[in-house]
Write a protein that holds these residues in place. Structure first.
Motif, short mmCIF file in Angstrom:
data_model
loop_
_atom_site.label_atom_id
_atom_site.label_comp_id
_atom_site.label_asym_id
_atom_site.label_seq_id
_atom_site.Cartn_x
_atom_site.Cartn_y
_atom_site.Cartn_z
N SER A 186 15.60 24.69 -6.53
CA SER A 186 16.38 23.33 -6.21
C SER A 186 15.36 22.31 -5.48
CB SER A 186 17.60 23.57 -5.64
OG SER A 186 18.53 24.61 -6.34
N LEU A 187 14.66 22.89 -4.34
CA LEU A 187 14.02 21.80 -3.42
C LEU A 187 12.82 21.30 -4.30
CD1 LEU A 187 13.89 20.40 -1.04
CD2 LEU A 187 12.93 22.32 0.20
N SER A 188 12.22 22.22 -5.00
CA SER A 188 11.08 21.68 -5.87
C SER A 188 11.46 20.93 -6.94
CB SER A 188 10.38 23.08 -6.65
OG SER A 188 9.97 23.82 -5.53
N ASN A 189 12.67 20.89 -7.62
CA ASN A 189 13.42 19.97 -8.66
C ASN A 189 13.66 18.74 -7.86
OD1 ASN A 189 12.51 21.81 -10.76
ND2 ASN A 189 14.75 22.53 -10.68
N TRP A 190 14.26 19.00 -6.72
CA TRP A 190 14.70 17.49 -6.17
C TRP A 190 13.49 16.71 -5.67
CZ3 TRP A 190 18.28 20.46 -2.17
CH2 TRP A 190 19.59 20.99 -3.15
N ARG A 191 12.41 17.31 -5.29
CA ARG A 191 11.28 16.64 -4.59
C ARG A 191 10.62 15.90 -5.81
NH1 ARG A 191 8.02 19.98 -0.48
NH2 ARG A 191 7.66 21.20 -2.25
N GLU A 192 10.38 16.76 -6.91
CA GLU A 192 9.65 15.93 -8.12
C GLU A 192 10.56 14.97 -8.81
OE1 GLU A 192 8.65 17.47 -12.71
OE2 GLU A 192 8.89 19.13 -11.06
N THR A 193 11.76 15.17 -9.06
CA THR A 193 12.65 13.99 -9.30
C THR A 193 12.72 12.74 -8.68
OG1 THR A 193 14.16 15.65 -10.29
CG2 THR A 193 14.90 13.39 -9.99
N PHE A 194 12.87 12.86 -7.17
CA PHE A 194 12.72 11.80 -6.47
C PHE A 194 11.29 11.04 -6.51
CE2 PHE A 194 11.94 9.44 -2.72
CZ PHE A 194 12.96 8.78 -2.47
N LEU A 195 10.24 11.72 -6.50
CA LEU A 195 8.87 11.12 -6.40
C LEU A 195 8.74 10.43 -7.78
CD1 LEU A 195 6.86 13.67 -4.51
CD2 LEU A 195 7.73 11.45 -3.58
#
Length: 333
Positions: A186-195
């Motif tokens: 989840s955290l990896s996906n969130w970071r990728e989506t935000f950036l």
């Protein structure tokens, strides 16, 4: 100032007790300036550290600045709050932004704003950075700790994307092991989506955000084993077999499911286990009832006999955990 989230998407792991006592230890024993944010709508931290009258004011009368106060300006399109107001705790020594049950309704608002992040909408990106802006107003503190609920929802996403580090309390059960994979993914996906959304903004809008946005660089600094039952082996406490079998599996699961996807690498020789806390049984409810850290409980709070040694022992554990946490933070940049 360093910001640290205490997070596990498995509930009932002793997260709030660990956070409050560690923050209290840093404040009382190490003379650090600590701010705690109760970002869990259940408000367990707030009820733990505030006297009953103060808690009643925030929880039932909705009177005073709380974490829920961050949302209305965003909903009205006005941007972030202009200033924050903290409350001092009497016995723990740290300041707190109290929780509020109405904060639960912010899940829907922040989830809708997150949809706009994916399409590079400036307002959605700005709203998702509410805690990043908040932290920019906390530079007079040494440490800011976030207590969080066990979900992988929009509130926790906003907290984790804003913090420098996160720490995971672990109970010795198979469900805690299973939850680790969700955290890493989840955290990896969130970071990728935000950036991805942020990078599509024009330079003028990026400049407005860059004043407080640090690039979603959160790192995992370690975990604390908690709530296992011990027996004496050769005069030393040791987890009973059923718990011991689960505890043995944690290091590998942490490395593969949390450290690699979030930090990018497992640092050789670095011990991600920063502490181990057995079940302290009656001392925990004593601490909750008196609104005091466990290491400051006295006879007036119900401490008798062997409890005194346990109180002293617990303070030693807080020192060990804080020392190890800071050591890991120096290595994990």
């Amino acid at each position: 100032m360093k910001s640290i989230a205490f997070f596990n998407n498995k509930g009932g792991v002793g997260k709030t007790t660990l956070l409050c006592n560690l923050a209290g230890y840093l404040s009382r024993r190490c003379e650090k300036k600590v701010l705690v944010i109760d970002a869990d709508p259940q408000c367990n931290t707030t009820s733990y550290v505030l006297e009953e009258d103060s808690f009643y004011t925030f929880y039932f009368e909705d009177n005073g600045f709380s974490v829920a106060s961050l949302i209305p300006p965003l909903e009205d399109g006005e941007g972030f709050v202009k200033s924050i107001t903290v409350k001092q705790t009497e016995f723990f020594g740290f300041d707190i932004i109290p929780g509020n049950p109405t904060f639960a309704a912010s899940e829907d608002f922040l989830a809708n704003e997150w949809k706009d992040v994916k399409s590079s909408d400036y307002r959605g990106i700005r709203s998702s950075l509410l805690f990043s802006d908040f932290l920019s107003k906390c530079e007079n503190y040494d440490y800011v700790f976030f207590d969080m609920g066990p979900s992988l929802g929009a509130i926790n996403r906003a907290v984790l994307l804003a913090c420098d580090y996160f720490l995971t309390p672990m109970s010795a059960d198979v469900f805690s092991l299973l939850a680790l994979g969700n955290i890493g993914k989840s955290l990896s996906n969130w970071r990728e989506t935000f950036l991805s959304g942020y990078n599509e903004l024009d330079e003028e809008k990026k400049a407005k955000i860059d004043k407080f946005h640090h690039g979603c660089v959160i790192k995992f600094i370690g975990y604390v084993e908690q709530q296992y039952i011990t027996k004496s082996v050769g005069g030393q406490p040791r987890a009973v077999r059923a718990y011991d079998e689960i505890l043995k599996k944690i290091p590998f699961e942490i490395s593969e499911k949390v450290v690699r996807p979030i930090n990018g690498e497992v640092i050789e020789g670095l011990d991600y286990k920063i502490g181990s806390i057995p079940n302290y049984h009656s001392l925990v409810p004593m601490s909750q009832t008196s609104h005091k850290p466990i290491f400051e409980l006295t006879s007036g709070d119900g401490v008798v006999g062997a409890h005194y040694q346990k109180v002293k022992e617990f303070e030693g554990l807080m020192k060990e955990i804080s020392d190890k946490m800071f050591a890991n933070m120096e290595v994990i940049k």
